[in-house]
Design a protein around this motif. Structure first.
Motif, PDB file in Angstrom:
ATOM      1  N   GLN A  89      -2.899 -14.763  27.809  1.00 48.09           N
ATOM      2  CA  GLN A  89      -2.177 -14.770  26.605  1.00 48.09           C
ATOM      3  C   GLN A  89      -1.663 -13.163  26.351  1.00 48.09           C
ATOM      4  OE1 GLN A  89      -6.421 -15.456  24.374  1.00 48.09           O
ATOM      5  NE2 GLN A  89      -5.370 -14.498  22.793  1.00 48.09           N
ATOM      6  N   ASP A  90      -0.942 -12.947  25.412  1.00 51.79           N
ATOM      7  CA  ASP A  90      -0.341 -11.649  25.332  1.00 51.79           C
ATOM      8  C   ASP A  90      -0.913 -11.064  24.312  1.00 51.79           C
ATOM      9  OD1 ASP A  90       1.177  -9.415  24.399  1.00 51.79           O
ATOM     10  OD2 ASP A  90       3.181 -10.366  24.653  1.00 51.79           O
ATOM     11  N   PHE A  91      -1.468  -9.745  24.441  1.00 50.09           N
ATOM     12  CA  PHE A  91      -2.188  -9.176  23.230  1.00 50.09           C
ATOM     13  C   PHE A  91      -2.323  -7.563  23.487  1.00 50.09           C
ATOM     14  CE2 PHE A  91      -5.135  -9.146  26.858  1.00 50.09           C
ATOM     15  CZ  PHE A  91      -6.098  -8.041  26.728  1.00 50.09           C
ATOM     16  N   LEU A  92      -2.490  -6.950  22.361  1.00 51.22           N
ATOM     17  CA  LEU A  92      -2.448  -5.585  22.341  1.00 51.22           C
ATOM     18  C   LEU A  92      -3.942  -5.011  22.285  1.00 51.22           C
ATOM     19  CD1 LEU A  92      -0.027  -4.929  18.943  1.00 51.22           C
ATOM     20  CD2 LEU A  92       0.241  -4.717  21.549  1.00 51.22           C
ATOM     21  N   ASP A 124      -0.849  -0.470  26.457  1.00 54.55           N
ATOM     22  CA  ASP A 124      -1.344  -1.402  25.237  1.00 54.55           C
ATOM     23  C   ASP A 124      -1.088  -2.775  25.206  1.00 54.55           C
ATOM     24  OD1 ASP A 124      -2.884  -0.704  22.624  1.00 54.55           O
ATOM     25  OD2 ASP A 124      -0.824  -1.507  21.742  1.00 54.55           O
ATOM     26  N   ARG A 125       0.064  -3.294  25.509  1.00 53.41           N
ATOM     27  CA  ARG A 125       0.426  -4.686  25.579  1.00 53.41           C
ATOM     28  C   ARG A 125      -0.018  -5.280  26.774  1.00 53.41           C
ATOM     29  NH1 ARG A 125       6.016  -7.560  24.005  1.00 53.41           N
ATOM     30  NH2 ARG A 125       5.132  -9.586  23.520  1.00 53.41           N
ATOM     31  N   LEU A 126      -1.031  -6.288  27.079  1.00 54.83           N
ATOM     32  CA  LEU A 126      -1.468  -6.702  28.362  1.00 54.83           C
ATOM     33  C   LEU A 126      -1.282  -8.304  28.125  1.00 54.83           C
ATOM     34  CD1 LEU A 126      -4.677  -4.435  28.735  1.00 54.83           C
ATOM     35  CD2 LEU A 126      -2.284  -4.347  29.873  1.00 54.83           C
ATOM     36  N   ILE A 127      -1.293  -8.725  29.485  1.00 54.06           N
ATOM     37  CA  ILE A 127      -1.356 -10.614  29.509  1.00 54.06           C
ATOM     38  C   ILE A 127      -2.462 -10.480  30.376  1.00 54.06           C
ATOM     39  CG2 ILE A 127      -0.564 -12.627  30.274  1.00 54.06           C
ATOM     40  CD1 ILE A 127       2.295 -11.448  29.761  1.00 54.06           C
ATOM     41  N   GLY A 128      -3.540 -11.465  29.720  1.00 55.93           N
ATOM     42  CA  GLY A 128      -5.097 -11.921  30.344  1.00 55.93           C
ATOM     43  C   GLY A 128      -5.582 -12.659  29.310  1.00 55.93           C
ATOM     44  N   ASP A 129      -6.676 -13.006  29.891  1.00 58.82           N
ATOM     45  CA  ASP A 129      -7.639 -13.934  29.203  1.00 58.82           C
ATOM     46  C   ASP A 129      -8.770 -12.934  28.127  1.00 58.82           C
ATOM     47  OD1 ASP A 129      -9.578 -15.591  28.283  1.00 58.82           O
ATOM     48  OD2 ASP A 129      -9.634 -16.937  30.060  1.00 58.82           O
ATOM     49  N   ALA A 130      -8.093 -12.820  26.899  1.00 52.79           N
ATOM     50  CA  ALA A 130      -8.645 -11.914  25.965  1.00 52.79           C
ATOM     51  C   ALA A 130      -9.920 -12.480  25.645  1.00 52.79           C
ATOM     52  CB  ALA A 130      -7.661 -11.547  25.010  1.00 52.79           C
ATOM     53  N   THR A 131      -9.900 -13.827  25.450  1.00 60.15           N
ATOM     54  CA  THR A 131     -11.052 -14.428  24.968  1.00 60.15           C
ATOM     55  C   THR A 131     -12.053 -14.274  25.867  1.00 60.15           C
ATOM     56  OG1 THR A 131      -9.676 -16.069  23.678  1.00 60.15           O
ATOM     57  CG2 THR A 131     -12.064 -16.707  24.084  1.00 60.15           C
ATOM     58  N   ARG A 243      -1.870  -8.250  33.660  1.00 62.31           N
ATOM     59  CA  ARG A 243      -0.223  -7.968  33.738  1.00 62.31           C
ATOM     60  C   ARG A 243       0.186  -7.038  32.546  1.00 62.31           C
ATOM     61  NH1 ARG A 243       3.057 -12.380  33.486  1.00 62.31           N
ATOM     62  NH2 ARG A 243       1.272 -13.748  32.970  1.00 62.31           N
ATOM     63  N   THR A 244       0.818  -6.346  32.682  1.00 61.48           N
ATOM     64  CA  THR A 244       1.581  -5.461  31.682  1.00 61.48           C
ATOM     65  C   THR A 244       2.835  -5.932  31.483  1.00 61.48           C
ATOM     66  OG1 THR A 244       2.469  -3.999  33.230  1.00 61.48           O
ATOM     67  CG2 THR A 244       0.477  -3.487  32.359  1.00 61.48           C
ATOM     68  N   VAL A 245       3.187  -5.872  29.905  1.00 60.36           N
ATOM     69  CA  VAL A 245       4.545  -6.421  29.615  1.00 60.36           C
ATOM     70  C   VAL A 245       5.134  -5.299  28.424  1.00 60.36           C
ATOM     71  CG1 VAL A 245       4.606  -8.891  29.514  1.00 60.36           C
ATOM     72  CG2 VAL A 245       3.418  -7.626  27.478  1.00 60.36           C
ATOM     73  N   GLN A 246       6.473  -5.310  28.124  1.00 65.96           N
ATOM     74  CA  GLN A 246       7.135  -4.508  27.142  1.00 65.96           C
ATOM     75  C   GLN A 246       6.332  -4.208  26.044  1.00 65.96           C
ATOM     76  OE1 GLN A 246      11.200  -4.807  26.690  1.00 65.96           O
ATOM     77  NE2 GLN A 246      11.590  -3.046  25.809  1.00 65.96           N
ATOM     78  N   GLU A 247       6.075  -2.877  25.365  1.00 71.01           N
ATOM     79  CA  GLU A 247       5.472  -2.854  24.174  1.00 71.01           C
ATOM     80  C   GLU A 247       6.090  -3.376  22.996  1.00 71.01           C
ATOM     81  OE1 GLU A 247       2.839  -1.349  23.842  1.00 71.01           O
ATOM     82  OE2 GLU A 247       2.408  -0.689  25.738  1.00 71.01           O
TER      83      GLU A 247
END
Length: 387
Positions: A89-92, A124-131, A243-247
């Protein structure tokens, strides 16, 4: 024949265990949504006295601790049954850390100790298993706070290696607590070991946290190491790939937000309807309630909405059937696709998978924070659709 019968019996036992745990999770998360949500609303009141804030803080911490115990027990069972999935998921990162660290900082402050967070130059903006990352880091922080009676707990977040399009984020949890005896070093990541049992008996908790942390870290492709000396504190170092994504633009605080949307909320529990009414009434154009899935379908058939929040376990008609009926109505009537967000106390992976396969636009698992709810709504109705 005997082997086949035994295997079938074991599979049935596993299914029964999974269903039992799913029911327990649902029945605990439903009232906890009201308890923690009401506590959040009370803590927003501007005229609270300091002792009232402390009482509410203690109540919030107790609720968070109860959820952590529930998550530990459920996660151990999932890991045993091989039912843990990696959900990207995408999260800050900074917002996620603020949410995660707040109860630990509050607990340390209440006993006159220091909780420090240092975030170095990391995306700051990442994609991963935040849970799963929350459960790993939450267990490490919980242990650090629990075993520190003087001094401080510090969380340092820094960037590790970048490889294969991913960046490693390093979380170092450093405490000045009791430390770990050298003879226990080989066993601290083992569930139900004498070391974890002794610790749980003396300091409380399930004794499962570090075992879960190690297993989830391995599942996510990360590393977890530690250094500790008795009487000198401990340092646990967790590194996870993201993974990183655009802020994305910074979102306004919940108290300052207004979303120009008409929302239908299907929820059978009156306490939860009251809570969500207080969450949303000042922040959206119009909020209409349905008390079960059938009511939700009937209301939607006669009135257009920008978004629907759908509880899943309801009498008369559950959220799954209501979702299917709504999509059938849209197809037959030519009405535009209306986002339907699942608002559920079902936290088991099988339930989450079924929700995704059904087609819900997003899944919010109770307890749900006000800010998270407003963020989810805004993701789907940034531009109000024409009726």
């Amino acid at each position: 024949m005997e082997r086949t019968r035994a295997q079938k019996s074991a599979e049935e036992a596993n299914r029964a265990k999974t269903q039992f745990l799913a029911n327990i999770s649902h029945e605990i998360r439903t009232p906890m949504n009201v308890i923690l949500g009401t506590n959040e609303l009370l803590r927003e009141q501007p005229d609270l006295k300091e002792d009232q804030r402390q009482l509410l803080g203690a109540m919030h911490q107790a609720g968070v601790s109860l959820l952590q115990i529930l998550d530990d027990v459920l996660q151990t069972s999932r890991l045993e049954l091989g039912q843990v999935n990696v959900n990207q998921q995408d999260f800050l990162l900074r917002e996620w850390l603020d949410h995660l660290c707040a109860p630990f900082a509050l607990r340390m402050k209440s006993v006159g100790l220091s909780f420090q967070t240092q975030i170095d130059d990391v995306p700051d903006r990442l994609i991963g298993d935040a849970t799963s990352a929350s459960q790993i880091l939450g267990n490490l922080l919980s242990n650090a706070v629990k075993f520190t009676s003087q001094g401080s707990v510090q969380l340092i977040v820094s960037k590790a290696e970048e490889r294969d399009g991913k960046v490693g984020i390093r979380f170092s949890v450093i405490d000045t607590g009791i430390g770990i005896p050298e003879e226990d070093h080989a066993y601290i990541f083992s569930p139900f070991s004498p070391a974890s049992s002794r610790t749980a008996a003396r300091y409380g908790g399930t004794g499962l946290g570090l075992s879960i942390a190690r297993s989830l870290t391995k599942l996510l492709g990360g590393t977890l190491t530690f250094e500790s000396r008795i009487g000198s504190g401990s340092q646990f170092t967790l590194t996870l790939p993201f993974r990183t994504v655009q802020e994305k633009p910074v979102t306004a605080p919940a108290a300052e937000r207004f979303i120009n949307a008409r929302i239908l909320l299907a929820e059978d529990q009156p306490e939860n309807r009251f809570l969500f009414d207080r969450y949303l009434r000042k922040h959206v154009r119009e909020l209409i309630f349905a008390e079960d899935g059938e009511q939700a379908v009937t209301t939607y058939s006669s009135t257009a909405f920008d978004l629907i929040l759908m509880d899943i376990r309801m009498p008369v008609m559950d959220g799954y059937e209501a979702y299917v009926r709504i999509r059938e109505f849209e197809s037959a009537s030519g009405r535009h696709h209306t986002p339907v967000l699942a608002l559920t106390a079902h936290a088991m992976d099988a339930d989450q998978d079924r929700l995704r396969q059904t087609g819900f636009d997003e899944i919010l698992t109770k307890p749900v924070r006000k800010t998270d709810l407003l963020d989810a709504i805004q993701r789907h109705v940034d531009v109000v659709r024409p009726f």
